[in-house]
Design a protein around this motif. Sequence first.
Motif, PDB file in Angstrom:
ATOM      1  N   ARG A  43      -3.111  -0.722  -1.208  1.00 10.33           N
ATOM      2  CA  ARG A  43      -2.212  -0.338  -0.125  1.00 10.33           C
ATOM      3  C   ARG A  43      -2.460  -1.182   1.122  1.00 10.33           C
ATOM      4  O   ARG A  43      -1.564  -1.454   1.902  1.00 10.33           O
ATOM      5  CB  ARG A  43      -2.423   1.161   0.191  1.00 10.33           C
ATOM      6  CG  ARG A  43      -1.587   1.670   1.328  1.00 10.33           C
ATOM      7  CD  ARG A  43      -1.538   3.191   1.350  1.00 10.33           C
ATOM      8  NE  ARG A  43      -2.837   3.839   1.451  1.00 10.33           N
ATOM      9  CZ  ARG A  43      -3.583   3.858   2.548  1.00 10.33           C
ATOM     10  NH1 ARG A  43      -3.179   3.224   3.623  1.00 10.33           N
ATOM     11  NH2 ARG A  43      -4.732   4.493   2.568  1.00 10.33           N
ATOM     12  N   LEU A  44      -3.707  -1.618   1.316  1.00 13.89           N
ATOM     13  CA  LEU A  44      -4.054  -2.385   2.504  1.00 13.89           C
ATOM     14  C   LEU A  44      -3.780  -3.879   2.328  1.00 13.89           C
ATOM     15  O   LEU A  44      -4.106  -4.688   3.192  1.00 13.89           O
ATOM     16  CB  LEU A  44      -5.533  -2.165   2.860  1.00 13.89           C
ATOM     17  CG  LEU A  44      -5.926  -0.698   3.086  1.00 13.89           C
ATOM     18  CD1 LEU A  44      -7.394  -0.582   3.456  1.00 13.89           C
ATOM     19  CD2 LEU A  44      -5.062  -0.056   4.160  1.00 13.89           C
ATOM     20  N   THR A 104      -0.013  -7.114   6.653  1.00 14.51           N
ATOM     21  CA  THR A 104      -0.845  -6.103   5.994  1.00 14.51           C
ATOM     22  C   THR A 104      -2.162  -5.940   6.764  1.00 14.51           C
ATOM     23  O   THR A 104      -2.587  -6.849   7.485  1.00 14.51           O
ATOM     24  CB  THR A 104      -1.184  -6.499   4.544  1.00 14.51           C
ATOM     25  OG1 THR A 104      -2.037  -7.664   4.581  1.00 14.51           O
ATOM     26  CG2 THR A 104       0.063  -6.816   3.732  1.00 14.51           C
ATOM     27  N   PRO A 105      -2.833  -4.799   6.585  1.00 16.08           N
ATOM     28  CA  PRO A 105      -4.160  -4.646   7.208  1.00 16.08           C
ATOM     29  C   PRO A 105      -5.120  -5.773   6.823  1.00 16.08           C
ATOM     30  O   PRO A 105      -5.898  -6.247   7.658  1.00 16.08           O
ATOM     31  CB  PRO A 105      -4.632  -3.292   6.676  1.00 16.08           C
ATOM     32  CG  PRO A 105      -3.369  -2.522   6.467  1.00 16.08           C
ATOM     33  CD  PRO A 105      -2.373  -3.540   5.960  1.00 16.08           C
ATOM     34  N   VAL A 131     -11.387  -4.078   6.652  1.00 21.67           N
ATOM     35  CA  VAL A 131      -9.974  -3.855   6.315  1.00 21.67           C
ATOM     36  C   VAL A 131      -9.589  -2.404   6.603  1.00 21.67           C
ATOM     37  O   VAL A 131      -8.524  -2.120   7.165  1.00 21.67           O
ATOM     38  CB  VAL A 131      -9.697  -4.220   4.837  1.00 21.67           C
ATOM     39  CG1 VAL A 131      -8.282  -3.824   4.450  1.00 21.67           C
ATOM     40  CG2 VAL A 131      -9.883  -5.716   4.623  1.00 21.67           C
ATOM     41  N   ASN A 132     -10.477  -1.477   6.246  1.00 18.10           N
ATOM     42  CA  ASN A 132     -10.178  -0.067   6.515  1.00 18.10           C
ATOM     43  C   ASN A 132     -10.124   0.222   8.016  1.00 18.10           C
ATOM     44  O   ASN A 132      -9.281   0.999   8.483  1.00 18.10           O
ATOM     45  CB  ASN A 132     -11.207   0.832   5.822  1.00 18.10           C
ATOM     46  CG  ASN A 132     -10.867   1.058   4.351  1.00 18.10           C
ATOM     47  OD1 ASN A 132      -9.990   1.843   4.028  1.00 18.10           O
ATOM     48  ND2 ASN A 132     -11.550   0.342   3.464  1.00 18.10           N
ATOM     49  N   GLU A 133     -11.015  -0.393   8.777  1.00 18.73           N
ATOM     50  CA  GLU A 133     -10.993  -0.174  10.232  1.00 18.73           C
ATOM     51  C   GLU A 133      -9.741  -0.774  10.859  1.00 18.73           C
ATOM     52  O   GLU A 133      -9.158  -0.202  11.786  1.00 18.73           O
ATOM     53  CB  GLU A 133     -12.239  -0.779  10.881  1.00 18.73           C
ATOM     54  CG  GLU A 133     -13.473  -0.019  10.484  1.00 18.73           C
ATOM     55  CD  GLU A 133     -14.538  -0.029  11.566  1.00 18.73           C
ATOM     56  OE1 GLU A 133     -15.695   0.140  11.183  1.00 18.73           O
ATOM     57  OE2 GLU A 133     -14.224  -0.182  12.755  1.00 18.73           O
ATOM     58  N   THR A 166       6.724  -0.108   3.262  1.00 18.65           N
ATOM     59  CA  THR A 166       5.936  -0.385   2.064  1.00 18.65           C
ATOM     60  C   THR A 166       6.547  -1.552   1.308  1.00 18.65           C
ATOM     61  O   THR A 166       7.767  -1.578   1.090  1.00 18.65           O
ATOM     62  CB  THR A 166       5.909   0.861   1.154  1.00 18.65           C
ATOM     63  OG1 THR A 166       5.468   1.971   1.931  1.00 18.65           O
ATOM     64  CG2 THR A 166       4.941   0.659  -0.011  1.00 18.65           C
ATOM     65  N   SER A 167       5.713  -2.497   0.907  1.00 16.07           N
ATOM     66  CA  SER A 167       6.195  -3.665   0.171  1.00 16.07           C
ATOM     67  C   SER A 167       6.485  -3.271  -1.279  1.00 16.07           C
ATOM     68  O   SER A 167       6.064  -2.205  -1.727  1.00 16.07           O
ATOM     69  CB  SER A 167       5.138  -4.771   0.193  1.00 16.07           C
ATOM     70  OG  SER A 167       4.159  -4.524  -0.803  1.00 16.07           O
ATOM     71  N   PRO A 168       7.200  -4.131  -2.032  1.00 15.00           N
ATOM     72  CA  PRO A 168       7.492  -3.811  -3.440  1.00 15.00           C
ATOM     73  C   PRO A 168       6.231  -3.548  -4.268  1.00 15.00           C
ATOM     74  O   PRO A 168       6.278  -2.783  -5.228  1.00 15.00           O
ATOM     75  CB  PRO A 168       8.234  -5.058  -3.942  1.00 15.00           C
ATOM     76  CG  PRO A 168       8.854  -5.638  -2.706  1.00 15.00           C
ATOM     77  CD  PRO A 168       7.886  -5.355  -1.590  1.00 15.00           C
ATOM     78  N   VAL A 169       5.071  -4.146  -3.896  1.00 17.67           N
ATOM     79  CA  VAL A 169       3.853  -3.903  -4.679  1.00 17.67           C
ATOM     80  C   VAL A 169       2.993  -2.792  -4.071  1.00 17.67           C
ATOM     81  O   VAL A 169       1.850  -2.583  -4.473  1.00 17.67           O
ATOM     82  CB  VAL A 169       2.996  -5.183  -4.832  1.00 17.67           C
ATOM     83  CG1 VAL A 169       3.752  -6.224  -5.657  1.00 17.67           C
ATOM     84  CG2 VAL A 169       2.604  -5.753  -3.475  1.00 17.67           C
ATOM     85  N   GLY A 170       3.557  -2.082  -3.111  1.00 14.56           N
ATOM     86  CA  GLY A 170       2.859  -0.909  -2.599  1.00 14.56           C
ATOM     87  C   GLY A 170       1.907  -1.160  -1.446  1.00 14.56           C
ATOM     88  O   GLY A 170       1.071  -0.310  -1.133  1.00 14.56           O
TER      89      GLY A 170
END
Length: 356
Positions: free
Chosen positions: A139-140, A287-288, A316-318, A336-340
């Motif tokens: 997701r990130l 993206t993150p 990345v999470n922060e 949300t992108s096509p790949v999630g």
Amino acid sequence: MSHAAADRHAWTEPAVEDLGGGVHRIPLPLPLDGLKAVNVYAITDPGGVDLIDAGMAIVAARERLTEALRQLGYGLGDVRNFLVTHIHIDHYSLAVELRREFRTLISLGEDERANMIATREMINGTGGHRVFGAESLRRLGATEMIGRLSTLERNGPMFTDWEDPDRWVADGADLDLRTRTLRAVHTPGHTLGHVVYHDAASEIMFAGDHVLPHITPSIGFEPAGNRMALRDYLSSLARTLALPDARLLPAHGPVTGSTHERVNELLAHHDARLAEAADAVRAGHATPFEVARAIKWTRRQRLFDDLDLFARIQAVNETAAHLEVLLVRGQVTRETSPVGADLYQLPDGTDGVSQR
Ligand SMILES: [Zn+2]
């Protein structure tokens, strides 16, 4: 090592620091790359000892605690309570080990229940990855990091023997010890159920990892995950400022004079990080993962790609946590992108500059 660097690590040296009023700081060793020690605080009276946090269940920490208590005239069996600030292994696990032998009572903030459940799922292999934050990498936008996880999972810390505390502590609970009353204050952000223990009469705060003097605590790095971790953390910092100023007794680092002074520094740090994240989105990073690669990390301004894998997952999470705060404030949008993967952009018709 320079003098400055030596001073910076002085708090980790084996010692029993007398803070007055029967309160003592006892640093216990940690086998971690970054953090070399965790402070536990002994609150003593003629009848026994209550401990704030417990340390990590390793032989070296248990031996150090035994020796420190002996210097104070007590044994492990004299410890009545472990008042633990949060569920992380360096604060909680030695309490569980010692309770088996000494029937010591363990208290933990009630909102850590979600992390206890998620930890058990991780141990039992029902929750996917065994490294916190890993399940969200797709997701990130950090799919390229997923393939490298197996080495980290093989070598990562083991999570065995997680057991519930004797008492789940509610926000605002007053804990009457023999010599003082501590108020548990719920301060989510570092973890969902983090609490600090505030002694207003003595003007001291046992701050756990909520407010640390030298480093910024990781945000939402916990088994249950928390997308709103930074929003929660900023609220908890504001909450700490609303309490009377107090001497800061942190879990990592030396004791310092003022919770308020450090909270203001932490708020300024996150303001700067939020601005950097907004700038990166403005420059087209979506993206993150992309945003994390566009900003500098640690006090030494290191490049993302130079961090180790574990630190990159945290970074990345922060970054995602900062982007979610920008989203709540209306400074970015998310789709949300096509790949999630999460994609952040500036709202239509703005340059992303916040209107204050
Ligand atoms: Zn810690």
